[in-house]
Design an enzyme around this catalytic site. Structure first.
Site, short mmCIF file in Angstrom:
data_model
loop_
_atom_site.label_atom_id
_atom_site.label_comp_id
_atom_site.label_asym_id
_atom_site.label_seq_id
_atom_site.Cartn_x
_atom_site.Cartn_y
_atom_site.Cartn_z
N SER A 1 -2.35 -1.44 -0.42
CA SER A 1 -2.19 -0.70 -1.79
C SER A 1 -1.97 0.86 -1.22
O SER A 1 -1.18 0.94 -0.64
CB SER A 1 -3.50 -0.77 -2.41
N HIS B 1 -3.82 -8.59 -6.78
CA HIS B 1 -3.56 -7.37 -5.53
C HIS B 1 -4.61 -7.40 -4.42
O HIS B 1 -4.35 -6.76 -3.42
CB HIS B 1 -3.80 -6.34 -6.73
#
Length: 254
Positions: free
Chosen positions: A82, A235
Site C-alpha cells: 500500500s 487489500h
C-alpha cells in the site's frame, strides 16, 4: 527511520502501509531471512520512527536511501504494501541505481481519491484519558463505522501512559499530509519517470486498489513488470493468505 534486522544475505527492506508498523510484514520477513538480510522499517510518523510535519514520496524515498547509506549497502531490494509500495516505487524511480528490484503489494503508481476519512474521524474522536480502556476504544471505533478487524489493526497504534493512552503514530501529521500520501506526482520535465529493472506487482483479487484502468500507468513507469493476482484476498492480502503471498514474493526475490 526505526528498523530491525534479521537473517543474512542480500539486503531486502520491507515497508508497511498507512497506520501500520514494522510488524505488519513480520511473517514475510521470517520467511525470507534464511536467504536474505531482512530490514523491517517503521515509516516516519509511524511506530517508533520520527514524527514529521511534511510527508511526501520524494522525502520518504530519500529517507529509504539514507537508511541504505547508514547500513552500508550499495543497493537493496524493496518490498512495500500500500503506502509502503508507493514509497518503494518512488525510491526505485528516483534512485534506480540503488534499488535492484521491487515488489509492490496492492497499490498502483497513481493518485487516489480520499478513502480513509472514516478512520480519521473515528481515531480523532476517541477519548484518550484515564477512563479509556482498550475494550472501550474498540467499541468506539466500531460504533464509528469501522469494521472490527480494521479497528483492531488501528488500535495497535495505541500505547498506555500515566494519564491514559496516546498514539504511537503522528495522527495529526498523517491527517495534515494525507493529500500527499494519496497523491502521485513523480515526474521529470513533465514526463513520468521510468524504472527499468525487475518489478513484481501483486494485487488482491477482491481489492479495488489496483484495477484494469491502472495498467497503462504501471507499464509506463515500470516496463519490466510482472503482475499477479492473489484470489480470495482484499487489500490486506499479505495477512489474509500469508503462505501464498510469502512464497510468491520469495520466489521473485530469489
Amino acid at each position: 527511520m526505526h528498523y530491525v534486522t534479521s537473517g543474512n544475505g542480500e539486503p531486502v527492506i520491507l515497508i508497511h502501509g498507512l497506520f501500520g508498523n514494522l510488524d505488519n510484514l513480520k511473517s514475510l520477513g521470517l520467511s525470507l531471512e534464511a536467504d536474505f538480510q531482512v530490514i523491517r522499517v517503521d515509516v516516519p510518523n509511524h511506530g517508533l520512527s520520527e514524527h514529521w510535519n511534511t510527508m511526501d514520496y520524494p522525502t520518504l524515498a530519500k529517507a529509504v536511501i539514507d537508511l541504505i547509506d547508514k547500513l552500508g549497502f550499495d543497493c537493496v531490494k524493496l518490498v512495500g504494501h500500500s503506502m509502503g509500495g508507493k514509497i518503494a516505487m518512488a525510491a526505485a524511480l528516483l534512485y534506480p541505481q540503488r534499488i535492484t528490484s521491487i515488489v509492490v503489494a496492492d497499490i498502483a503508481p497513481v493518485s487516489y481519491q480520499p478513502r480513509h476519512q472514516l478512520f480519521f474521524a473515528g481515531l480523532t474522536s476517541l477519548p484518550l484519558n484515564q477512563n479509556t480502556t482498550r475494550k472501550s476504544a474498540l467499541t468506539h471505533l466500531i460504533d464509528a463505522g469501522i469494521d472490527e478487524g480494521t479497528a483492531q489493526f488501528l488500535l495497535k497504534n495505541l500505547q498506555r501512559t500515566e494519564s491514559g493512552f496516546e498514539w504511537k503514530m503522528n495522527l495529526s501529521g498523517l491527517i495534515d499530509c494525507y493529500d500527499r500520501i494519496i497523491d502521485w506526482q513523480l515526474t521529470k520535465d513533465n514526463r513520468p519517470l521510468q524504472y527499468n529493472k525487475p518489478c513484481l506487482f501483486i494485487r488482491g483479487g477482491d481489492s479495488n486498489y489496483v484495477t484494469a484502468e491502472h495498467r497503462d500507468a504501471i507499464i509506463q513507469q515500470f516496463p519490466k513488470v510482472t503482475a499477479k493476482t492473489l484470489n480470495g484476498t482484499g487489500h490486506w492480502l499479505h495477512a489474509q493468505k500469508p503462505e501464498i503471498f510469502n512464497r510468491i514474493v520469495g520466489e521473485f526475490l530469489r
